[in-house]
Design an enzyme around this catalytic site. Structure first.
Site, PDB file in Angstrom:
ATOM      1  N   GLU A 175      88.107  10.414   9.767  1.00  0.00           N
ATOM      2  CA  GLU A 175      86.810   9.948  10.261  1.00  0.00           C
ATOM      3  C   GLU A 175      85.673  10.857   9.824  1.00  0.00           C
ATOM      4  O   GLU A 175      84.608  10.376   9.414  1.00  0.00           O
ATOM      5  CB  GLU A 175      86.851   9.845  11.786  1.00  0.00           C
ATOM      6  CG  GLU A 175      85.580   9.269  12.396  1.00  0.00           C
ATOM      7  CD  GLU A 175      85.720   9.001  13.879  1.00  0.00           C
ATOM      8  OE1 GLU A 175      86.536   8.136  14.246  1.00  0.00           O
ATOM      9  OE2 GLU A 175      85.033   9.670  14.680  1.00  0.00           O
ATOM     10  N   GLN A 207      51.305  17.433  -3.393  1.00  0.00           N
ATOM     11  CA  GLN A 207      52.415  18.378  -3.401  1.00  0.00           C
ATOM     12  C   GLN A 207      53.189  18.353  -2.084  1.00  0.00           C
ATOM     13  O   GLN A 207      54.424  18.429  -2.074  1.00  0.00           O
ATOM     14  CB  GLN A 207      51.916  19.792  -3.683  1.00  0.00           C
ATOM     15  CG  GLN A 207      53.039  20.790  -3.936  1.00  0.00           C
ATOM     16  CD  GLN A 207      52.514  22.168  -4.273  1.00  0.00           C
ATOM     17  OE1 GLN A 207      52.019  22.876  -3.398  1.00  0.00           O
ATOM     18  NE2 GLN A 207      52.605  22.544  -5.546  1.00  0.00           N
ATOM     19  N   ARG A 263      51.671   3.826  -2.242  1.00  0.00           N
ATOM     20  CA  ARG A 263      50.682   4.063  -1.198  1.00  0.00           C
ATOM     21  C   ARG A 263      49.584   4.988  -1.730  1.00  0.00           C
ATOM     22  O   ARG A 263      49.869   6.081  -2.236  1.00  0.00           O
ATOM     23  CB  ARG A 263      51.360   4.693   0.023  1.00  0.00           C
ATOM     24  CG  ARG A 263      50.426   5.225   1.098  1.00  0.00           C
ATOM     25  CD  ARG A 263      49.662   4.131   1.791  1.00  0.00           C
ATOM     26  NE  ARG A 263      48.984   4.661   2.987  1.00  0.00           N
ATOM     27  CZ  ARG A 263      48.100   3.988   3.683  1.00  0.00           C
ATOM     28  NH1 ARG A 263      47.760   2.755   3.310  1.00  0.00           N
ATOM     29  NH2 ARG A 263      47.528   4.518   4.749  1.00  0.00           N
TER      30      ARG A 263
END
Length: 392
Positions: free
Chosen positions: A245, A282, A271
């Protein structure tokens, strides 16, 4: 081919992954509300694609794939399926329930239980956690008392993944209260067994597509031939299931992380603020680089752990490190994706949903704090300090 050497998969694996991602995008969807009938419909579809039995031997109805390939497919499922909870349920079914039967079951048990579970006709749940036994997983109160040709189980489990839809339960119960590690036994229990009841599904902050609930065992009789492994061998069964798991299940998060990372890169390219794409700032570009670094590093650690499974390693440090890396990276990536989207990040249904789904990853399969304890102990750092004698 070993991904630690090539960092790529062979053509067949790549094609299987691409096909599965496309299938998940087209057919599995992301329902707004959990519906048991729809869940089973999608489960059967996933089963027909081989997803619910990837590493189960083909003689018992599975695909017989190795751990690395199965992990790659779970990653592909996570990338294509926008319902991360559903992918989580599939992985819990396969790695916490079916693989213990593969590794510890008798031939008769494998023939009886695995084909329908591997095909998606039936669903499995692993009952281990209890209200007073979470991180201390072996401090169980559920008891199994020998009664003729079987056992009578009494107790309760909580946070049981797939419980509301499960057909089969892998239940851990104490057969010898004084036996410690060797006092726990694993049982395969039919959902319709008299005395077994399942509570209402939890309303959770995340992984809403994965049904979880309490399981109550009130004098449930289980025939002796439904003991998985030897009596007293439950801890070994549980430990093995956790190796699977903590490695393969978390590949679903890798896939979801890659999907969100790609969409975030696309968003910051498009955007614009102050007349320029925000990706050129940056502060934004460095955050994207950090997201990529976390994702790629976690992915390498997880596939390294998968290689260990294929090599028959019983090492628990590799899976623990992989679980830590993926879960911490997932949560931070979700936070970063929300932040980079600004106000849209809390309403767009993508970044905020991923973040909610990522939060539980630091808790289930053993909390991250417990993983660190286990790793430290393996490094020789976890020994309890000597206590001083009290002065007289």
């Amino acid at each position: 081919m070993n991904p630690l050497i090539s960092f790529t998969f062979d053509r067949d694996t790549e094609e299987m992954c691409a096909t599965l991602t496309d299938f998940a995008e087209q057919r599995l969807g992301a329902p707004e509300r959990f519906d048991a009938a729809d869940f089973r419909r999608r489960w059967l579809l996933a089963g027909r694609q081989g997803v619910t039995g990837t590493c189960v031997p083909d003689e018992f109805g599975g695909s017989g794939l190795d751990a690395v390939t199965a992990t790659a497919l779970m990653e592909a499922l996570g990338r294509g399926c926008r319902d991360t909870g559903f992918a989580f349920s599939v992985a819990a079914h396969l790695y916490a329930c079916l693989m213990p039967v593969v590794e510890f079951g008798t031939t008769e048990q494998k023939k009886r239980w695995l084909p329908a579970l591997a095909s998606g006709e039936r669903i499995a749940a692993h009952g281990i956690t209890e209200p007073d036994a979470g991180s201390d997983a072996l401090s169980l109160r559920t008891r199994a008392v020998r009664d003729g040709d079987g056992y009578v189980l009494t107790g309760a489990k909580c946070f049981t993944t797939n419980a509301p839809v499960a057909d089969v339960f892998l239940v851990q119960a104490v057969t010898d209260p004084a036996g410690g590690y060797f006092g726990v036994t694993s049982f395969l229990v039919e959902a319709g067994a008299p005395g077994l009841t399942v509570g209402r599904p939890y309303d959770k902050v995340g992984l809403r597509g994965s049904p979880m609930a309490d399981v109550h065992l009130d004098g449930v009789f289980v025939p002796a031939d439904q003991v998985l492994g030897a009596e007293g061998g439950g801890a070994a069964v549980f430990t093995s299931s956790m190796r699977w798991e903590r490695t393969c299940l978390f590949a679903a998060y890798l896939g979801a992380m890659k999907r969100l990372l790609d969409s975030t890169v696309e968003y910051v390219r498009e955007r614009e603020q102050f007349g320029t794409p925000i990706g050129s700032f940056q502060a934004v570009s460095h955050r994207i680089v950090d997201m990529t670094l976390r994702y790629e590093s976690a992915r390498l650690m997880l596939f390294r752990a998968a290689v260990g499974l294929d090599e028959g390693s019983h090492d628990e440090v590799g899976p623990a490190l992989a679980k830590l890396a993926v879960s911490e990276a997932a949560v931070q990536l979700g936070l970063d994706a929300v932040q980079l989207r600004g106000g849209l990040g809390i309403v767009d249904g993508e970044a905020e949903t991923f973040l909610r789904d990522a939060l539980p990853s630091r808790i289930f399969s053993g909390t991250n704090e417990i993983q660190k304890n286990n790793i430290a102990r393996a490094m020789g750092l976890g020994r309890a300090p000597h206590r001083r004698r009290a002065s007289r």
